[in-house]
Design a protein around this motif. Structure first.
Motif, PDB file in Angstrom:
ATOM      1  N   LEU A   1      -8.590   5.644-105.297  1.00  0.00           N
ATOM      2  CA  LEU A   1      -8.278   4.665-104.264  1.00  0.00           C
ATOM      3  C   LEU A   1      -8.207   3.275-104.884  1.00  0.00           C
ATOM      4  O   LEU A   1      -9.142   2.839-105.558  1.00  0.00           O
ATOM      5  CB  LEU A   1      -9.357   4.679-103.173  1.00  0.00           C
ATOM      6  CG  LEU A   1      -9.153   3.702-101.999  1.00  0.00           C
ATOM      7  CD1 LEU A   1      -7.937   4.093-101.174  1.00  0.00           C
ATOM      8  CD2 LEU A   1     -10.395   3.640-101.107  1.00  0.00           C
ATOM      9  N   THR A   2      -7.082   2.606-104.664  1.00  0.00           N
ATOM     10  CA  THR A   2      -6.921   1.235-105.164  1.00  0.00           C
ATOM     11  C   THR A   2      -6.603   0.314-103.991  1.00  0.00           C
ATOM     12  O   THR A   2      -6.090   0.752-102.952  1.00  0.00           O
ATOM     13  CB  THR A   2      -5.784   1.135-106.201  1.00  0.00           C
ATOM     14  OG1 THR A   2      -4.561   1.587-105.606  1.00  0.00           O
ATOM     15  CG2 THR A   2      -6.103   1.973-107.428  1.00  0.00           C
ATOM     16  N   ALA A   3      -6.921  -0.942-104.163  1.00  0.00           N
ATOM     17  CA  ALA A   3      -6.658  -1.933-103.114  1.00  0.00           C
ATOM     18  C   ALA A   3      -6.142  -3.217-103.744  1.00  0.00           C
ATOM     19  O   ALA A   3      -6.526  -3.579-104.860  1.00  0.00           O
ATOM     20  CB  ALA A   3      -7.932  -2.215-102.318  1.00  0.00           C
ATOM     21  N   THR A   4      -5.257  -3.871-103.027  1.00  0.00           N
ATOM     22  CA  THR A   4      -4.797  -5.204-103.404  1.00  0.00           C
ATOM     23  C   THR A   4      -5.518  -6.217-102.529  1.00  0.00           C
ATOM     24  O   THR A   4      -5.637  -6.016-101.311  1.00  0.00           O
ATOM     25  CB  THR A   4      -3.279  -5.343-103.209  1.00  0.00           C
ATOM     26  OG1 THR A   4      -2.612  -4.341-103.979  1.00  0.00           O
ATOM     27  CG2 THR A   4      -2.796  -6.715-103.652  1.00  0.00           C
ATOM     28  N   ALA A   5      -6.026  -7.269-103.159  1.00  0.00           N
ATOM     29  CA  ALA A   5      -6.772  -8.276-102.398  1.00  0.00           C
ATOM     30  C   ALA A   5      -6.282  -9.668-102.761  1.00  0.00           C
ATOM     31  O   ALA A   5      -5.944  -9.949-103.917  1.00  0.00           O
ATOM     32  CB  ALA A   5      -8.268  -8.160-102.673  1.00  0.00           C
ATOM     33  N   LYS A   6      -6.233 -10.522-101.755  1.00  0.00           N
ATOM     34  CA  LYS A   6      -5.839 -11.915-101.961  1.00  0.00           C
ATOM     35  C   LYS A   6      -7.088 -12.781-102.048  1.00  0.00           C
ATOM     36  O   LYS A   6      -7.914 -12.792-101.133  1.00  0.00           O
ATOM     37  CB  LYS A   6      -4.957 -12.396-100.806  1.00  0.00           C
ATOM     38  CG  LYS A   6      -4.496 -13.844-100.950  1.00  0.00           C
ATOM     39  CD  LYS A   6      -3.625 -14.263 -99.777  1.00  0.00           C
ATOM     40  CE  LYS A   6      -3.171 -15.710 -99.950  1.00  0.00           C
ATOM     41  NZ  LYS A   6      -2.331 -16.161 -98.816  1.00  0.00           N
ATOM     42  N   ILE A   7      -7.253 -13.480-103.168  1.00  0.00           N
ATOM     43  CA  ILE A   7      -8.381 -14.397-103.324  1.00  0.00           C
ATOM     44  C   ILE A   7      -8.229 -15.551-102.339  1.00  0.00           C
ATOM     45  O   ILE A   7      -7.170 -16.195-102.276  1.00  0.00           O
ATOM     46  CB  ILE A   7      -8.451 -14.948-104.762  1.00  0.00           C
ATOM     47  CG1 ILE A   7      -8.580 -13.832-105.787  1.00  0.00           C
ATOM     48  CG2 ILE A   7      -9.593 -15.961-104.891  1.00  0.00           C
ATOM     49  CD1 ILE A   7      -9.902 -13.149-105.801  1.00  0.00           C
ATOM     50  N   VAL A   8      -9.257 -15.809-101.538  1.00  0.00           N
ATOM     51  CA  VAL A   8      -9.180 -16.893-100.549  1.00  0.00           C
ATOM     52  C   VAL A   8     -10.145 -18.030-100.846  1.00  0.00           C
ATOM     53  O   VAL A   8      -9.959 -19.145-100.340  1.00  0.00           O
ATOM     54  CB  VAL A   8      -9.414 -16.356 -99.122  1.00  0.00           C
ATOM     55  CG1 VAL A   8      -8.295 -15.414 -98.705  1.00  0.00           C
ATOM     56  CG2 VAL A   8     -10.762 -15.674 -98.999  1.00  0.00           C
ATOM     57  N   GLY A   9     -11.198 -17.780-101.637  1.00  0.00           N
ATOM     58  CA  GLY A   9     -12.069 -18.869-102.031  1.00  0.00           C
ATOM     59  C   GLY A   9     -13.541 -18.628-101.727  1.00  0.00           C
ATOM     60  O   GLY A   9     -13.931 -17.556-101.279  1.00  0.00           O
ATOM     61  N   TYR A  10     -14.342 -19.648-101.965  1.00  0.00           N
ATOM     62  CA  TYR A  10     -15.779 -19.562-101.734  1.00  0.00           C
ATOM     63  C   TYR A  10     -16.204 -20.684-100.793  1.00  0.00           C
ATOM     64  O   TYR A  10     -15.579 -21.740-100.728  1.00  0.00           O
ATOM     65  CB  TYR A  10     -16.558 -19.665-103.052  1.00  0.00           C
ATOM     66  CG  TYR A  10     -16.340 -20.948-103.816  1.00  0.00           C
ATOM     67  CD1 TYR A  10     -17.178 -22.048-103.639  1.00  0.00           C
ATOM     68  CD2 TYR A  10     -15.296 -21.064-104.733  1.00  0.00           C
ATOM     69  CE1 TYR A  10     -16.976 -23.225-104.335  1.00  0.00           C
ATOM     70  CE2 TYR A  10     -15.081 -22.240-105.434  1.00  0.00           C
ATOM     71  CZ  TYR A  10     -15.920 -23.319-105.232  1.00  0.00           C
ATOM     72  OH  TYR A  10     -15.706 -24.491-105.920  1.00  0.00           O
ATOM     73  N   TYR A  11     -17.260 -20.409-100.033  1.00  0.00           N
ATOM     74  CA  TYR A  11     -17.760 -21.396 -99.084  1.00  0.00           C
ATOM     75  C   TYR A  11     -18.696 -22.357 -99.781  1.00  0.00           C
ATOM     76  O   TYR A  11     -19.696 -21.951-100.373  1.00  0.00           O
ATOM     77  CB  TYR A  11     -18.478 -20.708 -97.922  1.00  0.00           C
ATOM     78  CG  TYR A  11     -18.986 -21.681 -96.888  1.00  0.00           C
ATOM     79  CD1 TYR A  11     -18.106 -22.274 -95.986  1.00  0.00           C
ATOM     80  CD2 TYR A  11     -20.339 -22.014 -96.816  1.00  0.00           C
ATOM     81  CE1 TYR A  11     -18.568 -23.175 -95.029  1.00  0.00           C
ATOM     82  CE2 TYR A  11     -20.800 -22.906 -95.863  1.00  0.00           C
ATOM     83  CZ  TYR A  11     -19.906 -23.489 -94.970  1.00  0.00           C
ATOM     84  OH  TYR A  11     -20.361 -24.380 -94.035  1.00  0.00           O
TER      85      TYR A  11
END
Length: 553
Positions: free
Chosen positions: A95-105
């Motif tokens: 199982l693979t997934a693509t993820a978009k980096i959105v940042g840190y709080y």
């Protein structure tokens, strides 16, 4: 939150990592027990000496393949059966997934910061911490629901951004637009806020049923009013409308140049006066037939000059008869923007529902245009403290249902210009705009593009999706492709009202709405009360006979 407190490992980064996108190989145990889903947030490991806080990434795509089942060996279902004899094929699942980096709080900034460098290949990926997600998604003022993939994390939107930067609620019919408007409006009311809802189909008066206090904070206006339902009448003075608006009220077609010219002549006679349709008819007759002070010969000579208007006069009288019964237009009364102890369009701690059901569309457009002008002028008077002019009592959130009818993409509606003006300048004068539509493709793109916050429920039509993408910088192609698969009541919320894009399960409104679906089968099941018992329903024996023989055709 420090990365040391992360508990639930889900996989590792594979391939080439980038500052904005990463590929994740999911742990096989996670694949079988609790796989990642689209819209879920994960935390990506960065070197602790570089970043102190966990960096969030949004899952945008998921794919499952099995390396033990190569495509080259699959020829038929029997091929799978033969491979299964060699061992447990699930061992090869990947199982693979693509993820978009959105940042840190960043707690000091109280905002989400985007890292400008990629994580390390092979870095571990964890389930996002609920504490971190809560800091981000509960930063707003009113709750609208919870994260779809994180049911324990509520989502609250920033009301100031909804109003200052305007809002759009978009979805196909039945996806939950009305529910979203009701949830948002009633929770703004809890802040002592002001909401005005333009309601073409009488969906929202039932909001009154939620409140057992007097005066009821939900005030409903409709043409003529309705004492039995506690609806107030809404009035507009004839002499506040332009000639072009009156053409639409009387439903004079564009090509009827003689009729339009005649109306302009009559309006010139009435200029500076309070008038109604009776006065208009009298002025019409006076213009065509001549003043009563003229002698008979003078009247005959005068009528030769107005002969070309004779047919137009007859047609206009028919149009006037058609609108005469309308109780929305008045000689001297006009519903105020705000007055103490009087039913007004706007008041602090009030939801105003303006029902336009039953009015022709062109008349609805004129009325909505007039309301928008009144609120805009009152907002200007309030901010600039103009004396002896109606002023807004407080900032107001104006919701326009069926917005494609009032700001159509091709223009032409009398409401288009006033709504465009509020979209462009309303924020400076305390007027927030919320447009609601099931056809974004048919909405004026200039207005839609100025709605910096968008709550987008299920959208299937490719043209509507394209319009949304063109009008919003906040929605990505990855979120856009998920819109057709949203379930009822699920929404993508993007823009300035939230710190990060959110895939949200909107709360179910706790009251009743006129726009709710009709329970068709329930109504059918009641049968016809006037019908006899023997004909109201088929007997079970008759149904069985039909099942055995089929339809007799």
């Amino acid at each position: 939150m420090s990365k040391k407190t992360r508990k639930e490992l889900v996989g590792n980064l594979i391939g080439v990592t980038k500052p904005n996108f990463v590929e994740i190989l999911i742990d096989p145990e996670v694949t079988r027990t609790r796989p990642l889903e689209i819209g879920e947030y994960v935390a990506v490991e960065y070197p602790s000496e570089v970043l102190e806080y966990e960096v969030l990434a949004l899952i945008t795509d998921v794919g499952l393949q099995n390396e033990n089942i190569p495509d080259s060996l699959m020829r038929s279902p029997e091929s799978y059966e033969q491979l299964a004899k060699l061992g447990d094929l699930t061992d090869g699942e990947r199982l693979t997934a693509t993820a978009k980096i959105v940042g840190y709080y960043d707690p000091a900034e109280k905002n989400v910061i985007f890292p400008r460098f990629p994580p390390v290949p092979g870095a571990q990926v964890y389930r996002a911490s609920p504490d971190t997600l809560a800091k981000i998604f509960t930063a707003g003022h009113v709750r609208v629901g919870h994260l779809r993939a994180h049911p324990d994390v509520e989502v609250r939107v920033n009301v100031e951004e909804l109003i200052r930067r305007h809002t759009a609620i978009l979805a196909i019919t039945g996806a939950g637009k009305g529910n979203t408007v009701a949830v948002l409006s009633t929770r703004i009311l809890e802040l002592n806020g002001s909401v005005v809802i333009i309601d073409p189909h009488e969906e929202y008066p039932s909001l009154r049923e939620l409140y057992n206090i007097k005066p009821n904070p939900v005030v409903v206006f409709c043409p003529g009013g309705d004492r039995a339902k506690n609806y107030y009448p809404i009035y507009f003075r004839w002499n506040n409308f332009t000639a072009e608006e009156i053409f639409d009220i009387l439903e004079i077609r564009e090509g009827a140049t003689i009729q339009r010219g005649l109306i302009r002549e009559v309006l010139a006679l009435l200029e500076g006066k309070d008038w109604d349709l009776t006065d208009f008819e009298e002025a019409l007759d006076r213009f065509i037939l001549g003043d009563e002070s003229l002698s008979e010969e003078e009247r005959k000579e005068y009528q030769k000059t107005t002969k070309r208007y004779k047919s137009a006069r007859i047609a206009l009288k028919d149009y006037i008869k058609g609108i005469m019964g309308s109780q929305i237009f008045n000689k001297v009364n006009e519903t105020p923007v705000f007055e103490e102890h009087v039913a007004s369009l706007v008041a602090p701690g009030q939801i105003t529902v303006i029902c336009l059901s039953g009015l022709p569309l062109r008349v609805q457009q004129v009325v909505v245009g007039r309301i928008c002008k009144k609120l805009y002028d009152a907002g200007v008077a309030w901010r600039r403290d103009f004396e002896n002019r109606a002023q807004l009592p407080c900032p107001t959130f104006m919701v326009i249902e069926e917005a494609h009818n009032f700001i159509p993409a091709g223009g032409g509606a009398k409401s288009s210009t006033p709504i465009n003006r509020i979209a462009a300048e309303g924020r400076k004068f305390g007027i927030g705009l919320c447009i609601v539509s099931q056809r974004p493709n048919k909405v004026d793109q200039n207005v839609l593009s100025q709605c910096n916050s968008q709550i987008i429920l299920k959208i299937v039509n490719p043209r509507d999706q394209s319009q949304i993408e063109n009008s919003s910088e906040a929605i990505s192609a990855e979120l856009l492709q998920d819109l057709p698969s949203l379930n009822k009541g699920e929404a993508v919320i993007v823009g300035s009202c939230v710190l990060l894009p959110a895939l949200v399960k909107i709360d179910k409104f706790w009251g009743n709405l006129g726009g709710d679906d009709i329970p068709i089968l329930e109504h059918w099941g009641r049968g016809n009360k006037k019908a006899s018992t023997s004909t109201a329903k088929l007997k079970r024996d008759d149904i069985q006979k039909f099942e055995d023989t089929g339809p007799l055709i």
